[in-house]
Motif scaffolding. Structure first.
Motif: not given
Ligand code: ZN
Ligand code: BES
Ligand code: MN
Length: 500
Positions: A264, A269, A287, A348, A374
């Motif tokens: 990710k 974020d 993030d 997300e 995360t």
């Molecule tokens: Zn996030």
């Protein structure tokens, strides 16, 4: 910082570090040194609470009888409990103890330990590795800090009878440290510097080491149909990227299917329209830590020329609120064809990973997939900052990852999955929704969501929200970005998917 390995000889200046086992037990090199100082080391230990416990240190200044300006006693605990991790911790403790001293040079008497089966070479190697990992700094943006002088330590010399062997095996450890540092650097950078385009540029640097790097841009992602990932990205002026990094270190492998690692990479974020509170939002620059681990891992594997075939895939997006941002209630069509009702735009990461996981299994037919993210604040509630959360659809994979984590000091704790949890992400309006049942089992809901995009491939998800960043120095990890996951996956690949 420079590391060297030489045959034992006492230095003319600087610090000599010497290991001490439990109950103030010096080895033969330690006893020798003690004698030269007229018993000063024994007296210093007896005059203090230092008993040689793991991670304890005691500095003896201006010792008589030798040239060195200081002797640093470093505890290792009981001989039969000493592992690689103990020694790495000792290396870290040496760096920490000398940090504020102004010392520029340390010679470590890495002698064989009575009552321990560990070979002499690995004692030196692990101490050096721990020191290297702990000495990491991210201070490129500090230009005027006069109050806190930069650490002076420049040279670490390991004194060992097995200097040549140690030097050779240190090279592989050193490569992994380079990977960890690359991750820490990327994760530490602020979001005005690292955003999808610039993070993709950093991935391209790996081409120098022989990694094949392909960057998928907005046009390509649209053409592929990554609707879940694109929905997250649509509120930001910084366009998304997906980067594929391939390391083919074993081209003649019988089983050509690669190991796939997916990360990710939300470079910031905000939560999007479901915006986060202001307090602590700056943390969301990290993030993208999951992608940072994947990138650092690829670097480590390439640098040590791992005999394995590994593909790393990172989904890079910025999650912003704006006039073009995704709204709660929007329904997107993922690359898999499954539709998703976006209940909360702050969930997300799973949207980004859904498309990356589907793409990875479809494009590379991997033997297994591991993703790092995360992903949830809830994993911090469950496990704090000590373990990362592990979820898997395959018990054997879960066990192998857990074992690798234990061996390198990056522990995982497996949490359950199952149909009862899976039901919570069913939607009335679409195939699924991106959140579960209120606040209950938030991390599991995230994992169940991802599982719907792995198409039956053996898969594990590691939620690193609690471990990607640390607020205090410890062992081999200075405060800040930890790089948690690089050492673990490097070990997992070395143990399970590498030919020697
Ligand atoms: Zn996030
Ligand atoms: N990036 C966060 C998770 C996170 C929180 C990481 C704290 C590190 C520290 C993630 O995108 C997120 O916001 N998750 C939500 C999910 C929820 C809306 C279902 C969360 O954990 O609150
Ligand atoms: Mn979020």
């Amino acid at each position: 910082m420079k590391f060297s390995f030489t045959k034992p000889a006492l230095p003319k200046a600087g610090t000599v570090a010497v290991t001490v086992l439990a109950d103030r037990t010096l080895g033969s090199a330690g006893q020798d040194l003690d004698q030269k100082t007229g018993g000063m080391l024994t007296r210093a230990m007896n005059a203090s609470r230092f008993t040689g416990k793991k991670d304890e240190t005691l500095a003896v200044l201006a010792p008589a009888g030798i040239d060195a300006g200081r002797v640093l006693l470093v505890g290792l605990g009981k001989a039969d409990d000493v592992t690689d991790l103990t020694l790495q911790g000792a290396g870290g403790a040496i760096v920490a103890a000398l940090d504020k001293s102004g010392e520029t040079e340390v010679h470590v008497l890495a002698e064989k330990l009575a009552g321990s089966p560990l070979p002499a070479a690995s004692i030196a190697v692990e101490i050096a590795y721990g020191a290297r990992l702990r000495a990491y700094r991210f201070d490129k943006y500090k230009t005027t800090d006069k109050k806190e002088p930069k650490p002076a330590l420049k040279k670490v010399c390991l004194l060992t009878d097995e200097a040549d062997a140690a030097k050779r095996s240190f090279a592989a450890r050193d490569a992994v440290a380079e990977g960890v540092f690359f991750t820490r650097d990327l994760v530490s950078e602020p979001a005005n510097v690292i955003y999808p385009e610039t993070l993709a540029d950093r991935c391209r640097e790996l081409a120098e080491l022989g990694v094949q790097v392909d960057v998928l841009d907005l046009k390509k992602l649209k053409k592929l149909g990554m609707g879940a990932l694109l929905g997250v990205a649509q509120g930001s002026v910084n366009e998304p990227r997906v980067v594929v990094m391939r390391w083919n270190g074993n081209p003649d492998a019988e089983d050509k299917r690669p190991v796939a690692i997916v990360g990710k990479g939300v470079t910031f974020d905000t939560g999007g329209i479901s915006i986060k509170p202001a307090a602590g939002m700056e943390d969301m620059k990290w993030d993208m830590a999951g992608s940072g681990v994947v990138i650092g891992l690829m670097r480590a594997l390439a640098a040590r020329k791992a005999k394995a075939n590994v593909v790393g895939v990172v989904g890079l997006v910025e999650n912003m609120p704006s006039g073009t941002a995704q709204r709660p209630g929007d329904i997107v069509t993922s690359l898999s064809g499954q539709t998703i009702e976006v209940i909360n735009t702050d969930a997300e990461g799973r949207l980004v990973l859904a498309d990356c996981l589907w793409y990875t299994q479809d494009a590379f037919k991997p033997r297994l997939m591991v993703d790092l993210a995360t992903l949830t604040g809830a994993i911090i509630i469950a496990l704090g900052h000590e373990h990362a959360g592990l979820f898997a659809n395959d018990d054997d994979l879960a066990e192998r990852l857990t074992a690798a984590g234990r061996a390198v000091g990056e522990p995982l704790w497996r949490l359950p999955m199952g149909d009862a949890y899976d039901k919570d992400i069913n939607s009335d309006a679409a195939d699924m929704k991106n959140t579960g049942a209120g606040r209950a089992a938030g991390s599991i809901a995230g994992a169940q969501f991802l599982k719907r995009f792995v198409n039956g491939v053996p898969w594990a998800h590691i939620d690193i929200a609690g471990v990607a960043w640390t607020k205090k120095d410890s062992g081999t990890v200075p405060k800040g970005a930890s790089g948690f996951g690089v050492r673990l996956l490097d070990r997992f690949i070395a143990e399970n998917h590498e030919e020697r």
